[in-house]
Design an enzyme around this catalytic site. Structure first.
Site, short mmCIF file in Angstrom:
data_model
loop_
_atom_site.label_atom_id
_atom_site.label_comp_id
_atom_site.label_asym_id
_atom_site.label_seq_id
_atom_site.Cartn_x
_atom_site.Cartn_y
_atom_site.Cartn_z
N SER A 149 4.02 15.48 -7.56
CA SER A 149 3.67 16.39 -6.45
C SER A 149 4.72 16.33 -5.36
O SER A 149 4.86 17.28 -4.59
CB SER A 149 2.35 15.96 -5.81
OG SER A 149 1.30 16.12 -6.69
N HIS A 170 4.26 21.49 -12.53
CA HIS A 170 3.29 21.00 -11.55
C HIS A 170 1.95 21.72 -11.72
O HIS A 170 1.81 22.88 -11.37
CB HIS A 170 3.87 21.20 -10.14
CG HIS A 170 3.07 20.53 -9.08
ND1 HIS A 170 2.82 21.10 -7.85
CD2 HIS A 170 2.44 19.32 -9.06
CE1 HIS A 170 2.09 20.27 -7.14
NE2 HIS A 170 1.84 19.19 -7.84
N GLU A 182 3.34 25.43 -11.31
CA GLU A 182 4.66 25.66 -10.70
C GLU A 182 5.72 25.10 -11.67
O GLU A 182 5.66 23.91 -12.02
CB GLU A 182 4.76 24.95 -9.35
CG GLU A 182 3.86 25.56 -8.29
CD GLU A 182 3.85 24.79 -6.97
OE1 GLU A 182 3.65 25.41 -5.92
OE2 GLU A 182 4.02 23.55 -6.99
N ASN A 220 2.29 22.85 -2.00
CA ASN A 220 2.18 21.72 -1.06
C ASN A 220 3.04 21.91 0.18
O ASN A 220 2.72 21.40 1.25
CB ASN A 220 2.53 20.40 -1.76
CG ASN A 220 1.38 19.94 -2.64
OD1 ASN A 220 0.24 20.35 -2.44
ND2 ASN A 220 1.67 19.11 -3.62
N1 LIG Z 1 -4.20 14.11 -8.17
C1 LIG Z 1 -3.74 15.34 -7.90
O1 LIG Z 1 -4.44 16.18 -7.31
C2 LIG Z 1 -2.38 15.73 -8.42
C3 LIG Z 1 -2.05 17.11 -8.48
C4 LIG Z 1 -0.79 17.48 -8.99
C5 LIG Z 1 0.10 16.50 -9.40
N2 LIG Z 1 -0.24 15.17 -9.31
C6 LIG Z 1 0.74 14.20 -9.79
O2 LIG Z 1 0.37 13.79 -11.11
C7 LIG Z 1 0.74 12.42 -11.34
C8 LIG Z 1 -0.48 11.63 -11.75
O3 LIG Z 1 -1.48 11.76 -10.77
P1 LIG Z 1 -3.02 11.42 -11.09
O4 LIG Z 1 -3.78 11.88 -9.90
O5 LIG Z 1 -3.38 11.90 -12.46
O6 LIG Z 1 -2.96 9.83 -11.11
P2 LIG Z 1 -4.00 8.80 -11.77
O7 LIG Z 1 -3.86 7.55 -11.02
O8 LIG Z 1 -5.34 9.42 -11.92
O9 LIG Z 1 -3.41 8.59 -13.26
C9 LIG Z 1 -2.18 7.98 -13.55
C10 LIG Z 1 -2.29 7.33 -14.92
O10 LIG Z 1 -0.99 6.92 -15.32
C11 LIG Z 1 -1.11 5.68 -15.99
N3 LIG Z 1 0.20 5.03 -15.94
C12 LIG Z 1 0.82 4.48 -14.90
N4 LIG Z 1 2.04 4.02 -15.26
C13 LIG Z 1 2.17 4.31 -16.59
C14 LIG Z 1 3.19 4.10 -17.55
N5 LIG Z 1 4.35 3.51 -17.20
N6 LIG Z 1 3.00 4.54 -18.82
C15 LIG Z 1 1.84 5.15 -19.17
N7 LIG Z 1 0.83 5.38 -18.29
C16 LIG Z 1 1.01 4.97 -17.03
C17 LIG Z 1 -2.20 4.94 -15.24
O11 LIG Z 1 -2.77 3.91 -16.02
C18 LIG Z 1 -3.18 6.08 -14.92
O12 LIG Z 1 -4.16 6.21 -15.95
C19 LIG Z 1 1.40 11.95 -10.04
O13 LIG Z 1 2.79 12.11 -10.17
C20 LIG Z 1 0.84 12.92 -8.98
O14 LIG Z 1 1.73 13.10 -7.89
C21 LIG Z 1 -1.46 14.77 -8.85
#
Ligand SMILES: NC(=O)c1ccc[n+]([C@@H]2O[C@H](COP(=O)([O-])OP(=O)(O)OC[C@H]3O[C@@H](n4cnc5c(N)ncnc54)[C@H](O)[C@@H]3O)[C@@H](O)[C@H]2O)c1
Length: 317
Positions: A149, A170, A182, A220
């Site tokens: 993000s 994204h 995106e 964002n």
């Molecule tokens: N939450 C939102 O609303 C949102 C929206 C758009 C983008 N994002 C982006 O998406 C990404 C994930 O966000 P999320 O909210 O799903 O996070 P989350 O914490 O729910 O999930 C992340 C997952 O990644 C796993 N993980 C961490 N390191 C790892 C590795 N080296 N190998 C394999 N798995 C690994 C963790 O165990 C966890 O299950 C981030 O980059 C965030 O910026 C989030």
């Protein structure tokens, strides 16, 4: 195993290099790294639209939870989509689930994948380490995409030797519901990679928009300053500006937004918003839109991240 993987990798690599340079990649096989909120949603939508998916996370326990969440979400989709035919709904759920394999070892599953979508923790060093490793094992034609993000796509891509096959993809939360994707093009992303990702987004039933590798991309960049302005308005409450309840009501009834800014902040996660603002503040400390907020910082320090922890600007338990 490593030897077999490398041999396989070489044969896939040599046969696919020519075709990779000749035409767009039609993504059929997707590897999603990270089975959290976003990764599980991306895996679900890709599988439901006929792609073969491997979902990767750190432990079997996390993957079991992800798959359970995906199944529950698919059942909701099936209930609506197949309201008149419950049997067809069950078949849809079973078929979709059967196309999602899981793994705790990303390097061993990317040798024949068309696309890797990364949705792991928002940390540049961890993302760089992951992609650097996968770059050695993935086929030559494989496109890498990050769902970050707030991080610069170029700085993630720089950990690899395939900057031309690297872009941002994204998605929005919740992925099965939100229509937008995106597609982020860095100066190194090839037009073929970009077009392949646009096609893939459409194949998922999403609406892709294109943006350069600029902080916050489109949504964002506009949304986070708006949310921070709402907090600042609320922080001036002692001077008589407005309460968070009235700000939420005003934006819903006056601007037609489905949620007020404080409801949205709690839904997105206060930690996520703070992380984005801190990053922007570090880049451009003078910008009034990037100033940190005392009440946001206090809530995050108390581990009150919003809906996911049960408390943020509002209480949920
Ligand atoms: N939450 C939102 O609303 C949102 C929206 C758009 C983008 N994002 C982006 O998406 C990404 C994930 O966000 P999320 O909210 O799903 O996070 P989350 O914490 O729910 O999930 C992340 C997952 O990644 C796993 N993980 C961490 N390191 C790892 C590795 N080296 N190998 C394999 N798995 C690994 C963790 O165990 C966890 O299950 C981030 O980059 C965030 O910026 C989030």
């Amino acid at each position: 195993m490593a030897f077999v993987t490398r041999q396989f990798m070489r044969s896939v690599s040599s046969s696919s290099t020519a075709s990779a340079s000749a035409k767009k990649i039609i993504v059929k096989h997707v590897t999603v790294i990270g089975g959290g909120l976003m990764g599980a949603g991306i895996a679900q939508v890709a599988a439901a639209t006929g792609h073969t998916v491997v979902l990767v996370d750190q432990t079997e326990d996390i993957l079991a939870k992800s798959k359970k969440g995906i199944e529950e979400s698919l059942r909701k989709v099936a209930k609506k989509k197949f309201a008149e035919n419950l049997k067809a709904g069950d078949e849809f759920v079973e078929k979709t689930l059967s196309t999602i394999a899981t793994s705790t070892d990303a390097a061993s599953v990317v040798h024949s994948t068309d696309l890797v979508v990364e949705a792991i923790v928002e940390n540049l060093k961890v993302k760089n380490e992951l992609f650097k490793r996968l770059d050695k094992f993935a086929a030559e034609h494989t496109i890498f995409a990050s769902n970050t993000s707030s991080l610069q796509i170029t700085s993630i891509a720089n950990a690899t030797t395939r900057q031309d096959r690297f872009a941002g993809l994204h998605f929005f939360n919740p992925v099965p519901v939100m229509k937008l994707v995106e597609v982020i093009k860095t100066p190194m992303t090839s037009q073929k990679t970009f077009e392949s990702l646009v096609d893939f987004s459409k194949a998922l039933g999403k609406h892709p928009v294109s943006c350069k590798d600029t902080p916050g991309f489109i949504v964002n960049r506009l949304l986070v300053p708006y949310l921070m302005e709402a907090i600042r308005l609320y922080e001036r409450v002692s001077d008589g500006d407005a309460s968070k309840e009235d700000i939420d009501t005003a934006m819903k009834l006056g601007a037609g937004y489905p949620m007020g800014p404080f409801e949205l902040l709690d839904y997105v996660g206060l930690d996520t918003t703070k992380f984005i603002v801190d990053g922007w503040h570090e880049m451009d400390a003078e910008n009034p839109l990037h100033q940190p907020s005392p009440s946001l910082n206090k809530l995050v320090a108390e581990n009150k991240f919003g809906k996911k922890t049960g408390e943020g600007f509002y209480k949920y338990k």
